[in-house]
Enzyme design. Structure first.
Site, PDB file in Angstrom:
ATOM      1  N   TYR A  43       2.878   4.684   0.895  1.00 32.72           N
ATOM      2  CA  TYR A  43       3.511   5.194   2.114  1.00 32.72           C
ATOM      3  C   TYR A  43       2.516   6.073   2.860  1.00 32.72           C
ATOM      4  O   TYR A  43       1.756   6.820   2.244  1.00 32.72           O
ATOM      5  CB  TYR A  43       4.764   5.999   1.778  1.00 32.72           C
ATOM      6  CG  TYR A  43       5.848   5.193   1.096  1.00 32.72           C
ATOM      7  CD1 TYR A  43       6.441   4.104   1.737  1.00 32.72           C
ATOM      8  CD2 TYR A  43       6.298   5.528  -0.173  1.00 32.72           C
ATOM      9  CE1 TYR A  43       7.444   3.372   1.118  1.00 32.72           C
ATOM     10  CE2 TYR A  43       7.311   4.803  -0.798  1.00 32.72           C
ATOM     11  CZ  TYR A  43       7.878   3.730  -0.146  1.00 32.72           C
ATOM     12  OH  TYR A  43       8.877   3.000  -0.762  1.00 32.72           O
ATOM     13  N   PHE A  80       6.480   1.866  -4.170  1.00 33.16           N
ATOM     14  CA  PHE A  80       7.849   2.037  -3.673  1.00 33.16           C
ATOM     15  C   PHE A  80       8.446   3.415  -3.960  1.00 33.16           C
ATOM     16  O   PHE A  80       9.477   3.780  -3.388  1.00 33.16           O
ATOM     17  CB  PHE A  80       8.792   0.945  -4.215  1.00 33.16           C
ATOM     18  CG  PHE A  80       8.432  -0.439  -3.766  1.00 33.16           C
ATOM     19  CD1 PHE A  80       8.685  -0.843  -2.470  1.00 33.16           C
ATOM     20  CD2 PHE A  80       7.806  -1.324  -4.626  1.00 33.16           C
ATOM     21  CE1 PHE A  80       8.337  -2.125  -2.033  1.00 33.16           C
ATOM     22  CE2 PHE A  80       7.453  -2.603  -4.210  1.00 33.16           C
ATOM     23  CZ  PHE A  80       7.726  -3.005  -2.909  1.00 33.16           C
ATOM     24  N   ASP A 109       0.846  -1.189   0.000  1.00 30.33           N
ATOM     25  CA  ASP A 109       0.000   0.000   0.000  1.00 30.33           C
ATOM     26  C   ASP A 109       0.881   1.237   0.000  1.00 30.33           C
ATOM     27  O   ASP A 109       2.084   1.150   0.200  1.00 30.33           O
ATOM     28  CB  ASP A 109      -1.010   0.003   1.163  1.00 30.33           C
ATOM     29  CG  ASP A 109      -0.356   0.004   2.534  1.00 30.33           C
ATOM     30  OD1 ASP A 109       0.871  -0.194   2.611  1.00 30.33           O
ATOM     31  OD2 ASP A 109      -1.067   0.204   3.528  1.00 30.33           O
ATOM     32  N   HIS A 131      10.090  -9.755   0.345  1.00 29.14           N
ATOM     33  CA  HIS A 131       9.884  -8.309   0.280  1.00 29.14           C
ATOM     34  C   HIS A 131      11.179  -7.574   0.632  1.00 29.14           C
ATOM     35  O   HIS A 131      11.976  -8.054   1.451  1.00 29.14           O
ATOM     36  CB  HIS A 131       8.775  -7.923   1.272  1.00 29.14           C
ATOM     37  CG  HIS A 131       8.232  -6.555   1.073  1.00 29.14           C
ATOM     38  ND1 HIS A 131       8.805  -5.434   1.639  1.00 29.14           N
ATOM     39  CD2 HIS A 131       7.159  -6.114   0.361  1.00 29.14           C
ATOM     40  CE1 HIS A 131       8.106  -4.374   1.281  1.00 29.14           C
ATOM     41  NE2 HIS A 131       7.107  -4.750   0.506  1.00 29.14           N
TER      42      HIS A 131
END
Length: 245
Positions: free
Chosen positions: A91, A102, A89, A210
């Site tokens: 930031y 990202f 999701d 991740h």
């Protein structure tokens, strides 16, 4: 109160159809088809967002700004998609999110996961130097879809909308995978992203943990996904991605 809060565009009710208008035609058709066939999912999400707008106003914001929620679908069309990088999701800090997984706005400190992405790129390419800005729009402009599982987040409340968005983005990825001619490289980091992996053999799937500091040392570092993605694109006769920012 900061100007960021005074200028918040979440002071009026939410309407998805208006936001779809800025998308490229192929993406717009996919989103409209999913919207029309699964209106209940969108209704639940709209109700949740509008409720939060009504109770929080500008005291607690929803990110990214409305105009950036579908930013990743505004730069190139479905048939131009080469790579998909799936995040979780946006930031949830003020001024960070702008609709690309990202990625952060210019002038924003690199979050830990993005720092680790840059470290991996340094390991894969001698020409890659960690950039001052964490804005990944240059990748987007080359056909890299930077998609999150949830496209909105509540300030300082990670995953607030994940359960509302995830069924929708599952359908978007499914439709994209079926309608694209083939050869998309899916870079799937972590189990939530991997759960969205398309089943069609015509696409390429790269899986790793991740890039979060909690897991990066367990297989993200050394995954060589950026180099592998370009090798796959080259084999398919497609122009490779210049990852240097």
């Amino acid at each position: 109160m900061s100007s960021d809060r005074l200028d918040s565009d979440y002071t009026s009710p939410f309407n998805f159809k208006v936001l779809f208008e800025s998308m490229k035609p192929g993406w717009k058709k996919i989103w409209m088809d999913v919207y029309n066939n699964h209106s209940d999912l969108f209704k639940n999400l709209e109700d949740k967002l509008n409720y939060d707008i009504s109770i929080y106003g500008t005291k607690i914001l929803i990110f990214p700004p409305k105009k950036h929620i579908f930013e990743t679908f505004n730069h190139f069309d479905l048939d131009e998609t080469k790579v998909v990088i799936l995040g979780q999701d946006p930031y949830h800090g003020l001024g960070q999110a702008h609709g690309l997984s990202f990625s952060v706005q210019d002038g924003v400190k690199h979050p830990p996961s993005l720092q680790n992405i840059f470290k991996e790129l340094e390991n894969e390419y001698d020409t890659f130097k960690i950039p001052e800005s964490g804005n990944l729009t240059k990748w987007l402009d080359q056909g890299v879809l930077l998609l999150n599982s949830a496209l909105t987040v509540l300030e300082k409340n990670a995953n607030e909308y994940q359960k509302y968005w995830s069924p929708i983005t599952d359908l978007i990825v499914k439709e994209m995978s079926e309608k694209h001619s083939g050869g998309i490289v899916f870079m799937l980091w972590g189990s939530p992203a991997q759960s969205k992996a398309p089943t069609q053999k015509k696409h390429h799937i790269l899986k790793a943990v991740h890039p979060s500091p909690l897991s990066a040392h367990r297989g993200f570092f050394g995954c060589n996904h950026f180099r592998k993605a370009n090798e796959l694109l080259s084999k398919d006769g497609k122009k490779v991605i210049d990852w240097v920012l």
